[in-house]
Design an enzyme around this catalytic site. Structure first.
Site, short mmCIF file in Angstrom:
data_model
loop_
_atom_site.label_atom_id
_atom_site.label_comp_id
_atom_site.label_asym_id
_atom_site.label_seq_id
_atom_site.Cartn_x
_atom_site.Cartn_y
_atom_site.Cartn_z
N LYS A 168 -72.46 10.74 4.11
CA LYS A 168 -73.40 10.73 2.97
C LYS A 168 -74.42 12.02 3.07
O LYS A 168 -74.85 12.55 1.84
CB LYS A 168 -74.21 9.41 2.76
N ILE A 192 -78.37 -2.54 -1.24
CA ILE A 192 -78.18 -3.22 -2.60
C ILE A 192 -77.92 -4.56 -2.33
O ILE A 192 -76.93 -4.97 -1.45
CB ILE A 192 -77.32 -2.53 -3.39
N ASN A 195 -68.29 7.82 -7.21
CA ASN A 195 -69.01 6.80 -6.88
C ASN A 195 -68.28 6.10 -5.43
O ASN A 195 -68.78 5.35 -4.83
CB ASN A 195 -69.24 5.74 -8.04
N SER A 222 -76.57 8.15 -0.26
CA SER A 222 -77.12 6.61 0.45
C SER A 222 -78.35 7.22 1.16
O SER A 222 -78.47 8.33 1.58
CB SER A 222 -76.21 6.25 1.37
N ALA A 259 -73.11 10.32 8.27
CA ALA A 259 -73.01 12.07 8.24
C ALA A 259 -72.01 12.45 7.04
O ALA A 259 -72.50 13.16 6.51
CB ALA A 259 -71.78 12.04 9.24
N TYR A 287 -70.33 7.19 8.65
CA TYR A 287 -70.88 6.99 7.05
C TYR A 287 -72.23 7.76 6.82
O TYR A 287 -72.04 8.60 5.65
CB TYR A 287 -71.18 5.31 6.87
#
Ligand SMILES: NC(=O)c1ccc[n+]([C@@H]2O[C@H](COP(=O)([O-])OP(=O)(O)OC[C@H]3O[C@@H](n4cnc5c(N)ncnc54)[C@H](O)[C@@H]3O)[C@@H](O)[C@H]2O)c1
Length: 256
Positions: free
Chosen positions: A168, A197, A87, A141, A166, A164
């Site tokens: 994910k 979120i 996570n 994501s 890329a 980010y």
């Protein structure tokens, strides 16, 4: 035990959660604790956001040897790791024109290499586990699937970065790769990809939330608890034939 309890039984499962003291990690630890699992939380900072009876360890998931030593000590104590939740994740928010190489490398290291090292360590020690089945859940994501809509960011200086997204996308692909490679060893590998979120402790701007809601069929951001059902499902025997999947939980945002 009722039918549903049997199907989703996570009692006594040994679960590692990385990024355990972050917003989502905290909820994941709580959910497994409430399911009577043995929960081990890993984070670089374990001062805040802790759940009673979760065993926390300070560890940087980008450090291979430290991670190996930690997992070995967990196996020594519990003789297995049933479930690994990758996570921990980070992002960087400068405009891409000014992105320092160090920021790019950091996001790559934590999100991609850290996830890889977790899986590699888990699998290399698997033969020592008493239980001969495993489940790995990566956290991706929606920005590994679609680009952020920059029109949303009217009052939020945290524009999601190319690196980010890329990483994910890489995590989602790595999920498929390892699902295929590890199927014979009875290890399932899946991914949960949250949409935006809402963070009550550090709220996104009102303008951002309104714009995000307009772009989302369900007309709001997610709450962190709304990721938990899918994670528990994928971890449990209810998902015994599910592997290589990316469950996108985004109020329908990527559906149009
Ligand atoms: N919050 C969202 O809107 C959202 C949306 C989509 C996906 N996600 C993903 O969900 C996951 C959790 O996000 P969050 O919102 O809870 O973030 P967060 O920042 O609240 O938590 C992340 C945690 O990871 C820890 N961490 C960072 N680097 C680490 C490292 N090298 N080793 C170990 N731990 C490390 C941090 O200390 C922090 O506690 C991330 O992978 C994130 O990309 C979040």
């Amino acid at each position: 035990m009722s039918y549903i309890e049997k199907m989703f039984n996570l009692n006594n499962k040994v679960v590692i959660v990385t990024g355990a003291c972050g917003q989502l990690g905290n909820k994941i630890c709580e959910a497994f604790k409430n399911s009577e699992s043995i929960v081990i939380g890993i984070d670089t900072n374990t001062e805040n956001n802790k759940i009673d009876d979760v065993e926390y360890f300070i560890n940087d998931i980008t450090k291979k040897e430290d991670t190996q030593k930690l997992y070995e000590s967990i196996i020594k104590k519990y003789e297995r790791i049933d479930i690994l939740i990758n996570n921990a994740g980070v992002s960087t928010f400068e405009n891409f024109e000014e992105r320092p190489e160090e920021s790019f490398d950091w996001v790559m290291d934590v999100n991609l290499k850290g996830t890889f090292l977790g899986i590699q360590t888990y699998v290399n020690l698997f033969d020592q586990y008493k239980s001969k089945q495993g489940s790995i859940i990566n956290v991706g994501s929606i920005f590994g699937v679609v680009s952020p809509d920059f029109r949303n960011y009217t009052d939020l200086p945290r524009k999601n970065s190319e690196v980010y997204g890329a990483t994910k996308a890489g995590v989602i692909q790595m999920t498929k790769y390892f699902a295929v490679h590890l199927a014979e060893r009875n290890i399932r590998v899946n991914c949960v990809s949250p949409g935006g979120i809402f963070n009550p402790k550090n709220p996104q701007g009102e303008g951002f939330r309104e714009n995000y809601a307009f772009r989302t069929p369900m007309k709001r951001m997610a709450n962190d608890e709304e990721m938990i059902g899918a994670i528990l499902y994928l971890a449990s025997d209810a998902a015994s034939y599910t592997t290589g999947q990316n469950v996108v939980i985004d109020g329908g945002l990527t559906a149009w």
